[in-house]
Scaffold this motif. Structure first.
Motif, mmCIF file in Angstrom:
data_model
loop_
_atom_site.group_PDB
_atom_site.id
_atom_site.type_symbol
_atom_site.label_atom_id
_atom_site.label_comp_id
_atom_site.label_asym_id
_atom_site.label_seq_id
_atom_site.Cartn_x
_atom_site.Cartn_y
_atom_site.Cartn_z
ATOM 1 N N LYS A 66 8.370 -22.195 54.053
ATOM 2 C CA LYS A 66 7.553 -21.555 53.035
ATOM 3 C C LYS A 66 6.537 -22.558 52.499
ATOM 4 O O LYS A 66 6.763 -23.770 52.546
ATOM 5 C CB LYS A 66 8.435 -21.048 51.895
ATOM 6 N N GLU A 67 5.436 -22.063 52.001
ATOM 7 C CA GLU A 67 4.413 -22.948 51.454
ATOM 8 C C GLU A 67 4.806 -23.424 50.056
ATOM 9 O O GLU A 67 5.557 -22.768 49.334
ATOM 10 C CB GLU A 67 3.068 -22.218 51.404
ATOM 11 N N ASN A 68 4.294 -24.619 49.709
ATOM 12 C CA ASN A 68 4.487 -25.190 48.375
ATOM 13 C C ASN A 68 5.967 -25.402 48.033
ATOM 14 O O ASN A 68 6.439 -25.064 46.945
ATOM 15 C CB ASN A 68 3.838 -24.310 47.301
ATOM 16 N N VAL A 69 6.719 -25.944 49.018
ATOM 17 C CA VAL A 69 8.118 -26.290 48.754
ATOM 18 C C VAL A 69 8.274 -27.801 48.874
ATOM 19 O O VAL A 69 7.438 -28.492 49.458
ATOM 20 C CB VAL A 69 9.076 -25.593 49.751
ATOM 21 N N THR A 70 9.359 -28.326 48.317
ATOM 22 C CA THR A 70 9.611 -29.766 48.377
ATOM 23 C C THR A 70 9.817 -30.192 49.821
ATOM 24 O O THR A 70 10.517 -29.529 50.594
ATOM 25 C CB THR A 70 10.873 -30.125 47.563
ATOM 26 N N ASN A 71 9.212 -31.316 50.171
ATOM 27 C CA ASN A 71 9.235 -31.773 51.563
ATOM 28 C C ASN A 71 10.351 -32.786 51.780
ATOM 29 O O ASN A 71 10.337 -33.881 51.219
ATOM 30 C CB ASN A 71 7.886 -32.403 51.915
ATOM 31 N N ASP B 198 18.940 -23.906 55.580
ATOM 32 C CA ASP B 198 17.866 -24.279 54.648
ATOM 33 C C ASP B 198 17.064 -23.038 54.270
ATOM 34 O O ASP B 198 16.473 -22.377 55.137
ATOM 35 C CB ASP B 198 16.951 -25.311 55.321
ATOM 36 N N ARG C 275 14.338 -22.877 52.783
ATOM 37 C CA ARG C 275 12.884 -23.088 52.867
ATOM 38 C C ARG C 275 12.327 -22.607 54.189
ATOM 39 O O ARG C 275 11.126 -22.352 54.314
ATOM 40 C CB ARG C 275 12.550 -24.585 52.703
#
Length: 467
Positions: free
Chosen positions: A316-321, A328, A330
């Motif tokens: 997903k966009e704008n998630v913690t890397n 997961d 994300r």
């Protein structure tokens, strides 16, 4: 009876191997010979196609793995021999079709007897499965698992190595577990056939290796950096003194030139061939959540140079890397499929074409991981002596969640044993990754929960110490 059969182990394996390879050979030429009788009689076509089949088969099995029952699990053997056989079939089949393009057969090129070729592949795959599972079944019905002693330094280290050994429970049975500082260590070693030394300090490990060698015990030990460097060593005699020379390993100008040529040709070819897949992946990502198709991230390559790696977006966009973990949330629905089949890696062919990466080399780690791993293992920086790669020994032999230390060990093995032929072999072996369900296995803290059966060993050796 079993004792007699044990003495004939090599003969048995050789006989099964010969029967399998003869079956593959006869299946190809016997079935295709129905429409191509020239394959079944002395002829130029028969001689050339048979030679091609044999040479290609030897080359492919050398790259992917042989019929080594008793040493590997059945699924990897089926995958490696099956893939080698299919490639051999295709090469020989195309050559046969080319040779049949003449006045007497086909006036223009066309694929010969496609239906029969499909039957050939089906018969061969069934034969490989039968010989592999049957061969391993026969082998392990005759041979009991080797009695093993695990020598290590902590409960955590024991859980790591016991998990790996337990995967091969038909070959090895853990009968003894000892802390390397235990007083009765050597007695336990003598009660077993095979000794695993894992996470044992070099000084004590050396003493144990000498003891095992003296008492004719099989030895496995986890390598350190010095062991990897020594792999490429040379024996030198100065006057009458024997020395081991460890030369500095760097790619020569010729090797760098050839490697770059292979990178350019292969990446351009791959981009053209896989372009339809790029289009499908892009549409699927857009339809899933409407976000960006591509994902860019800073990675480290040769000499610590930072570059932006290209990938299809799977999260997903704008998630913690941070590195993916099991289940997961994300990762998107489309992203799970892309990651499972490594399709998200395809845009990295652009990085290879631009010269930021090579086709074969250490995996380009996230900068955060490079800093973290290097702080824990300063030697991790050694893998930055060559360009990062799309594929490599660590990616093929290891998993996504292989520990940083053993990623480093695998990468250094590649660097210290580099050759163009090694690169070609690793490129071919990359296809095997698609048949390894655990190759994309994420980091999972619960991976050892099924090893409760070793709890008595843990309690006996480190119960009080771990508390």
């Amino acid at each position: 009876m079993k004792k007699l059969i044990r003495k004939l182990e090599r003969t048995m394996v050789f006989a099964l191997k010969t029967c399998l390879y003869v079956t593959l050979f006869l299946s190809f030429f016997g079935i295709l010979g129905i429409d191509n009788p020239q394959l079944l009689r002395p002829s130029r076509t028969a001689a050339i196609t048979m030679l091609t089949f044999v040479v290609s088969g030897l080359g492919m099995t050398a790259a992917y793995g042989r019929y080594d029952i008793g040493k590997r699990k059945s699924k990897p053997i089926v995958s490696s021999i099956g893939l080698a056989t299919i490639i051999t079939d295709i090469v020989t089949y195309v050559e046969l079709s080319i040779m049949n393009t003449n006045v007497a057969n086909n006036t223009k090129f066309e694929f010969e007897s496609i239906g029969l070729f499909c039957i050939v592949v089906l018969v061969q795959m069934v034969s490989i499965v039968v010989f592999t599972y049957g061969g391993n079944g026969l082998y392990f019905s005759i041979y009991e698992p080797e009695k093993c002693c695990v020598v290590t330094s902590s409960a955590e280290s024991f859980m790591q190595i016991s998990h790996a050994i337990d995967v091969f429970r038909k070959q090895y049975k853990i009968c003894e577990v000892k802390d390397y500082r235990a007083n009765d260590l050597y007695d336990a070693v003598l009660r077993c056939e095979t000794i695993f030394l894992y996470d044992v300090p070099v000084k004590e490990r050396t003493e144990l290796v000498e003891y095992c060698y003296r008492n004719m015990r099989n030895i496995y030990f986890s390598p350190e950096i010095a062991d990897i460097v020594e792999i490429n060593s040379k024996h030198t005699i100065l006057d009458d003194i024997s020395l081991i020379n460890l030369p500095v390993k760097e790619l020569s100008i010729e090797q760098r030139f050839m490697k770059r040529c292979v990178d350019i040709v292969f990446s351009l070819t791959a981009i053209v061939i896989t372009s339809p897949v790029w289009l499908i992946c892009g549409i699927a990502i857009k339809l899933n959540d409407g976000g960006k198709v591509f994902f860019k991230q800073k990675r480290a390559t040769k000499n610590g140079k930072v570059f932006e790696v290209y990938k299809f977006r799977t999260m997903k966009e704008n998630v913690t890397n941070y590195s993916a973990i099991a289940d997961d949330d994300r990762v998107t629905a489309v992203g799970k499929i892309l990651r499972r089949y490594r399709l998200d890696e395809f845009p990295q062919f652009l990085n290879i074409l631009f010269g930021d990466m090579s086709l074969v080399g250490p995996r380009p780690e996230m900068l955060e991981n490079v800093y973290l791993y290097t702080e824990e293992y300063p030697e991790f920086a050694y893998r930055l002596r060559v360009k990062a790669g799309l594929t490599g020994y660590a990616q093929i032999a290891g998993k996504y969640n292989t520990t940083p230390k053993y990623k480093l060990i695998l990468d250094l093995m590649y660097i210290e044993n580099y050759s163009i032929l090694k690169d070609i072999k690793l490129i071919l072996q990359t296809l095997i990754v698609f048949f390894k369900p655990d190759s994309t296995e994420a980091f999972d803290s619960e991976r050892y929960e099924h090893l409760e059966k070793f709890s008595d060993f843990l309690e006996a050796n480190w119960g009080q110490r771990e508390e």
